[in-house]
Write an enzyme that holds these catalytic residues in place. Structure first.
Site, mmCIF file in Angstrom:
data_model
loop_
_atom_site.group_PDB
_atom_site.id
_atom_site.type_symbol
_atom_site.label_atom_id
_atom_site.label_comp_id
_atom_site.label_asym_id
_atom_site.label_seq_id
_atom_site.Cartn_x
_atom_site.Cartn_y
_atom_site.Cartn_z
ATOM 1 N N CYS A 322 -35.102 103.811 69.175
ATOM 2 C CA CYS A 322 -35.545 104.934 68.225
ATOM 3 C C CYS A 322 -35.405 104.588 66.819
ATOM 4 O O CYS A 322 -35.491 105.087 65.816
ATOM 5 C CB CYS A 322 -34.678 106.310 68.198
ATOM 6 S SG CYS A 322 -33.096 106.361 68.115
ATOM 7 N N GLU A 356 -40.769 105.155 68.005
ATOM 8 C CA GLU A 356 -39.952 104.735 69.176
ATOM 9 C C GLU A 356 -40.776 103.348 69.713
ATOM 10 O O GLU A 356 -41.910 103.167 69.423
ATOM 11 C CB GLU A 356 -40.232 105.913 70.171
ATOM 12 C CG GLU A 356 -39.069 105.828 71.293
ATOM 13 C CD GLU A 356 -37.839 106.668 71.043
ATOM 14 O OE1 GLU A 356 -37.034 106.828 72.014
ATOM 15 O OE2 GLU A 356 -37.901 107.409 69.923
#
Length: 364
Positions: A322, A356
């Site tokens: 992330c 992401e």
């Protein structure tokens, strides 16, 4: 919660900027062209939280958000197009309920919504006062009226009406997996993109005859589909809430080849290096595993140096991140022994700079 700059007309340009940023970060490692997985332009976010702002001289409270760095200038929110349709349907009904009920509105300061692609919903109401029997009576009526589970929170107290989790269903390779997603625990906010991430990881891992080590497994989001691709899985997670949810999810889906241990990635590194024993590993023969792959989905800080060094032992490292900056730092540490052979961008967070990403590293 700060307000995203919602602008569907700018989505394609923003996604292109993210793509170029990821490519630049991975360029030193000769990474291939990233696979791009777009988000729906609206109604993609399955959870949201709002502070409530009271009008001067009035008891009326309104949903409010703030620009980053400014906690004193509220932006009143009537609808929230990035949130799921279920959240948008519930927002005015909930507001009407507290506006018309002093028991529900008294010292209410924050509202949190948690929904799923499957249509389930849970609302958390946060108060600066003790919650009493009168509140519970009114809250039970509200939960029934809205068709949701409801959690009341005040200092030192938590009252659950219905369930303290929502139920999700995600499909990977034509198989539906059911998930319990607890209130207050981390879940992927963008359900459609999460489903694409699961499908990519499933395909990249491939059908295997050996075992998988999974670090930071959370509620078993990736564990369930990936377990169907390998002989056995040893999974670790430190959060007790997430561990309990993962165990329930494994049982609900009849996945029986996973051993889940409540250890941090750092602790498991110590165990595998035989630095010290852990009671939570009693009865688990670590040497019996034939690990061919390691799967990691760490927090924004990425893997610590020792855990990163641990992953070097594996021929294949499947990494979901992330934070592309810490991903690049971890790849740098591994680059003398491993190379990036697949990479992907998953646009979990449209209209923000967050993204992401995923990479598969294989031994050189």
């Amino acid at each position: 919660m700060s307000r995203p700059q919602f602008d569907p007309a700018a989505y394609a340009a923003q996604l292109q900027e993210k793509t170029q940023r990821l490519k630049a970060l991975l360029a030193p490692f000769n990474a291939p062209e990233p696979e791009i997985f777009e988000s729906p332009r609206e109604h993609y976010r399955l959870r949201a939280e709002f502070r409530l702002w009271r009008e001067t001289g009035s008891e009326n409270r309104h949903y409010a958000m703030f620009e980053a760095g400014d906690k004193f200038t509220p932006i009143m929110i009537e609808d929230f197009p990035i949130a799921s349709r279920r959240i948008n349907e519930l927002m005015p009904r909930l507001k009407a309920a507290w506006q018309g009920n002093k028991v529900l509105s008294f010292k209410l300061f924050q509202v949190e919504f948690l929904t799923t692609l499957a249509g389930d919903a849970l609302i958390t109401l946060c108060y600066h006062r003790p919650l009493d029997e009168a509140w519970q009576v009114e809250a039970e009526k509200l939960a029934a009226e809205l068709g949701v589970s409801l959690v009341g929170r005040s200092k030192g107290k938590r009252i659950v009406i219905g369930r303290d989790y929502v139920e999700e269903e995600l499909t990977v390779a034509d198989r539906a997996f059911r998930y319990r997603q607890p209130e207050g625990a981390f879940t992927q906010p963008n359900g459609e993109v999460n489903q694409k991430m699961l499908g990519w990881a499933y395909e990249v891992l491939g059908e295997r005859q050996d075992d998988l080590l999974e670090l930071y497994c959370g509620n078993g989001n990736f564990t369930l589909p990936l377990a169907t691709r390998v002989r056995r899985v040893l999974a670790t997670e430190i959060s007790k809430t997430s561990v309990n949810a993962a165990l329930a999810n494994l049982a609900d889906n009849a996945v029986d080849n996973v051993t889940l241990v409540r250890l941090s990635a750092e602790e498991l590194t110590e165990a595998l290096n035989e630095v010290r024993p852990f009671r939570r590993l009693a009865g688990i023969d670590l040497k019996s595993y034939q690990f061919g792959n390691v799967f990691v989905d760490p927090p924004r800080a990425g893997m610590d140096p020792d855990t990163c060094e641990l992953t070097r032992r594996f021929d294949r490292i499947l990494y979901i991140s992330c934070n592309p900056e810490t991903l690049a730092a971890n790849i740098q540490q591994l680059s003398d022994t491993h190379q990036v052979v697949r990479c992907a961008l998953f646009d979990q967070f449209p209209y923000t700079h967050h993204m992401e990403s995923g990479v598969l590293l294989e031994r050189r």
